[in-house]
Design a protein around this motif. Structure first.
Motif, PDB file in Angstrom:
ATOM      1  N   PRO A 112      34.592   8.999 -20.329  1.00 54.08           N
ATOM      2  CA  PRO A 112      34.830  10.158 -19.465  1.00 54.08           C
ATOM      3  C   PRO A 112      35.537   9.730 -18.190  1.00 54.08           C
ATOM      4  N   PRO A 113      36.343  10.616 -17.595  1.00 50.94           N
ATOM      5  CA  PRO A 113      37.111  10.235 -16.402  1.00 50.94           C
ATOM      6  C   PRO A 113      36.249   9.945 -15.180  1.00 50.94           C
ATOM      7  N   PHE A 114      35.050  10.547 -15.135  1.00 55.25           N
ATOM      8  CA  PHE A 114      34.184  10.366 -13.966  1.00 55.25           C
ATOM      9  C   PHE A 114      32.771  10.001 -14.409  1.00 55.25           C
ATOM     10  N   LYS A 115      32.014   9.443 -13.483  1.00 53.85           N
ATOM     11  CA  LYS A 115      30.601   9.184 -13.735  1.00 53.85           C
ATOM     12  C   LYS A 115      29.843  10.504 -13.757  1.00 53.85           C
ATOM     13  N   LYS A 116      28.570  10.443 -14.146  1.00 54.73           N
ATOM     14  CA  LYS A 116      27.772  11.652 -14.353  1.00 54.73           C
ATOM     15  C   LYS A 116      27.815  12.588 -13.136  1.00 54.73           C
ATOM     16  N   PRO A 117      27.857  13.891 -13.382  1.00 58.67           N
ATOM     17  CA  PRO A 117      27.943  14.850 -12.273  1.00 58.67           C
ATOM     18  C   PRO A 117      26.683  14.856 -11.411  1.00 58.67           C
ATOM     19  N   VAL A 118      26.882  15.116 -10.140  1.00 63.26           N
ATOM     20  CA  VAL A 118      25.790  15.342  -9.197  1.00 63.26           C
ATOM     21  C   VAL A 118      26.070  16.663  -8.502  1.00 63.26           C
ATOM     22  N   THR A 119      25.071  17.536  -8.465  1.00 64.31           N
ATOM     23  CA  THR A 119      25.222  18.806  -7.762  1.00 64.31           C
ATOM     24  C   THR A 119      24.852  18.635  -6.298  1.00 64.31           C
ATOM     25  N   VAL A 120      25.710  19.103  -5.401  1.00 61.31           N
ATOM     26  CA  VAL A 120      25.436  19.059  -3.962  1.00 61.31           C
ATOM     27  C   VAL A 120      25.554  20.475  -3.410  1.00 61.31           C
ATOM     28  N   ALA A 121      24.487  20.950  -2.783  1.00 63.95           N
ATOM     29  CA  ALA A 121      24.493  22.275  -2.172  1.00 63.95           C
ATOM     30  C   ALA A 121      24.279  22.134  -0.674  1.00 63.95           C
ATOM     31  N   LEU A 122      25.073  22.850   0.095  1.00 68.26           N
ATOM     32  CA  LEU A 122      24.909  22.896   1.549  1.00 68.26           C
ATOM     33  C   LEU A 122      24.423  24.292   1.916  1.00 68.26           C
TER      34      LEU A 122
ATOM     35  N   VAL B  87      31.477  15.806  -8.802  1.00 65.03           N
ATOM     36  CA  VAL B  87      30.608  16.468  -7.840  1.00 65.03           C
ATOM     37  C   VAL B  87      30.750  17.973  -7.984  1.00 65.03           C
ATOM     38  N   TRP B  88      29.628  18.634  -8.205  1.00 66.60           N
ATOM     39  CA  TRP B  88      29.594  20.091  -8.314  1.00 66.60           C
ATOM     40  C   TRP B  88      29.029  20.636  -7.014  1.00 66.60           C
ATOM     41  N   VAL B  89      29.791  21.467  -6.333  1.00 66.08           N
ATOM     42  CA  VAL B  89      29.465  21.855  -4.954  1.00 66.08           C
ATOM     43  C   VAL B  89      29.198  23.355  -4.848  1.00 66.08           C
ATOM     44  N   MET B  90      28.166  23.676  -4.070  1.00 65.36           N
ATOM     45  CA  MET B  90      27.884  25.062  -3.684  1.00 65.36           C
ATOM     46  C   MET B  90      27.637  25.094  -2.182  1.00 65.36           C
ATOM     47  N   ILE B  91      28.287  26.006  -1.497  1.00 66.86           N
ATOM     48  CA  ILE B  91      28.117  26.139  -0.042  1.00 66.86           C
ATOM     49  C   ILE B  91      27.756  27.586   0.261  1.00 66.86           C
ATOM     50  N   SER B  92      26.609  27.781   0.886  1.00 70.93           N
ATOM     51  CA  SER B  92      26.165  29.138   1.188  1.00 70.93           C
ATOM     52  C   SER B  92      26.990  29.746   2.311  1.00 70.93           C
ATOM     53  N   LYS B  93      26.885  31.052   2.463  1.00 68.42           N
ATOM     54  CA  LYS B  93      27.605  31.747   3.532  1.00 68.42           C
ATOM     55  C   LYS B  93      27.170  31.227   4.891  1.00 68.42           C
ATOM     56  N   ALA B  94      25.865  31.025   5.060  1.00 66.21           N
ATOM     57  CA  ALA B  94      25.365  30.504   6.335  1.00 66.21           C
ATOM     58  C   ALA B  94      25.861  29.089   6.579  1.00 66.21           C
ATOM     59  N   ALA B  95      25.977  28.300   5.505  1.00 68.26           N
ATOM     60  CA  ALA B  95      26.469  26.923   5.656  1.00 68.26           C
ATOM     61  C   ALA B  95      27.913  26.903   6.134  1.00 68.26           C
TER      62      ALA B  95
ATOM     63  N   SER C 291      18.070  24.489   4.437  1.00 68.98           N
ATOM     64  CA  SER C 291      17.449  25.376   5.422  1.00 68.98           C
ATOM     65  C   SER C 291      16.010  25.657   5.016  1.00 68.98           C
ATOM     66  N   THR C 292      15.180  26.049   5.974  1.00 70.33           N
ATOM     67  CA  THR C 292      13.797  26.376   5.648  1.00 70.33           C
ATOM     68  C   THR C 292      13.719  27.656   4.816  1.00 70.33           C
ATOM     69  N   GLY C 293      14.740  28.514   4.928  1.00 68.45           N
ATOM     70  CA  GLY C 293      14.801  29.683   4.066  1.00 68.45           C
ATOM     71  C   GLY C 293      15.012  29.298   2.616  1.00 68.45           C
ATOM     72  N   THR C 294      15.929  28.360   2.384  1.00 70.38           N
ATOM     73  CA  THR C 294      16.156  27.874   1.030  1.00 70.38           C
ATOM     74  C   THR C 294      14.927  27.128   0.529  1.00 70.38           C
ATOM     75  N   LEU C 295      14.310  26.348   1.389  1.00 67.56           N
ATOM     76  CA  LEU C 295      13.078  25.641   1.039  1.00 67.56           C
ATOM     77  C   LEU C 295      12.022  26.624   0.540  1.00 67.56           C
ATOM     78  N   SER C 296      11.851  27.723   1.264  1.00 59.43           N
ATOM     79  CA  SER C 296      10.881  28.747   0.889  1.00 59.43           C
ATOM     80  C   SER C 296      11.228  29.368  -0.467  1.00 59.43           C
ATOM     81  N   ALA C 297      12.516  29.688  -0.644  1.00 58.33           N
ATOM     82  CA  ALA C 297      12.943  30.325  -1.892  1.00 58.33           C
ATOM     83  C   ALA C 297      12.728  29.411  -3.092  1.00 58.33           C
TER      84      ALA C 297
ATOM     85  N   ASN D 255      17.361  33.892  -5.934  1.00 59.95           N
ATOM     86  CA  ASN D 255      18.172  35.044  -5.540  1.00 59.95           C
ATOM     87  C   ASN D 255      19.663  34.754  -5.516  1.00 59.95           C
ATOM     88  N   ASN D 256      20.044  33.476  -5.535  1.00 53.90           N
ATOM     89  CA  ASN D 256      21.452  33.110  -5.580  1.00 53.90           C
ATOM     90  C   ASN D 256      21.589  31.846  -6.425  1.00 53.90           C
ATOM     91  N   LEU D 257      22.819  31.377  -6.602  1.00 52.73           N
ATOM     92  CA  LEU D 257      23.043  30.271  -7.534  1.00 52.73           C
ATOM     93  C   LEU D 257      22.417  28.971  -7.036  1.00 52.73           C
TER      94      LEU D 257
END
Length: 221
Positions: free
Chosen positions: A7-17, A40-48, A110-116, A123-125
Motif C-alpha cells: 500500500p502507498p501509505f502506512k495504516k490510517p489514523v483518524t485525527v479529530a479536532l 490520515v483521516w481528518v475531521m474538524i468541527s465547526k468550533a475547532a 473539548s469537554t462537550g465532545t468528552l461528554s458526548a 450526534n455528529n461524525l
C-alpha cells in the motif's frame, strides 16, 4: 506467481479536532503522522475551525475536499494521503466498525465532545467515530484541554478510562527543558505517538535526558 504491491501509505489514523483550545497540538499531530508515512483521516468541527482561526494564522476551508488540499499543502502530504470528512458524512468509513481504522485521536478534545463520547451521543461524525472505536475495542486517545476540571469532566474521564479509552490531557512536562512553544507542543504529540505505537524522535524518553545532559552518568563508578 502473483505480484503484490505494498500500500502507498502506512495504516490510517483518524485525527479529530474539536473546539477546545490547543489547535496547535492537533495540527502538529497531522504533520508528524504524514511525515511518518501514515494515511490520515481528518475531521474538524465547526468550533475547532473558530479556535484555529483564533489561535493561529492558518486559514482552513470547511469543505472537506478543499480542507484536504489545504492540509496536504501545509504538511507536504502526498496525493490521497490526507482524507477529510464532514460532520454529517455518515457514509464515511469512520462511521462503521467495518471501515474505521485501528486508531483514533481527538486532539484537542473539548469537554462537550468528552461528554458526548462518554454518553454515546453520536450526534455528529466525530462522536460516532469515537463511539465506533470504543465498541470495536480499538485505540482511542482523547486529549482534553481545560482548567480546572469540574466533577462532571472528571466523572466522564473516569467512565471512559474504564472502557479502555486513553485520557491524555494537554499538560506538557518540562524535564526536557523546552526552549520554545513548539517544544511543548511536541511533548504532547510525542505522548500521543507513544500510545499509537509509532516511533518518533520528537522528545527524548525519560532517562535519555539525563544521559544526554551528563554523559559521565553512563560510566561505571
Amino acid at each position: 506467481m502473483t505480484n503484490q504491491t505494498e500500500p502507498p501509505f502506512k495504516k490510517p489514523v483518524t485525527v479529530a479536532l474539536t473546539g477546545a483550545s490547543g489547535a496547535q497540538y492537533g495540527l502538529r499531530l497531522i504533520d508528524v503522522l504524514v511525515a511518518a508515512g501514515h494515511e490520515v483521516w481528518v475531521m474538524i468541527s465547526k468550533a475547532a475551525h473558530m479556535v484555529i482561526a483564533t489561535e493561529t494564522d492558518i486559514e482552513l476551508p470547511a469543505q472537506p475536499q478543499r480542507l484536504a488540499q489545504a492540509l496536504s499543502e501545509r504538511s507536504g502530504a502526498q496525493p490521497g494521503q490526507i482524507r477529510c470528512f464532514g460532520r454529517e458524512d455518515w457514509m464515511a468509513p469512520v462511521a462503521s466498525g467495518s471501515g474505521a481504522p485501528s486508531a483514533m485521536v481527538v486532539c484537542p478534545c473539548s469537554t462537550g465532545t468528552l461528554s458526548a463520547v462518554a454518553t454515546g451521543a453520536s450526534n455528529n461524525l466525530i462522536e460516532r467515530a469515537a463511539d465506533v472505536a470504543i465498541k470495536e475495542r480499538r485505540t482511542l486517545v482523547l486529549v482534553p484541554r481545560e482548567s480546572p476540571f469540574s466533577p462532571i469532566h472528571l466523572e466522564h474521564m473516569l467512565a471512559l478510562s474504564r472502557l479502555g479509552v486513553v485520557i491524555l490531557p494537554a499538560a506538557p512536562g518540562f524535564y526536557h527543558r523546552p526552549q520554545s512553544i513548539e517544544d511543548l507542543i511536541d511533548f504532547i504529540v510525542a505522548r500521543i505517538l507513544n500510545q499509537l505505537g509509532i516511533e518518533h524522535s520528537l522528545v527524548p524518553r525519560w532517562g535519555e535526558v539525563e544521559s544526554t545532559a551528563n554523559p559521565s552518568s553512563t560510566k561505571d563508578n
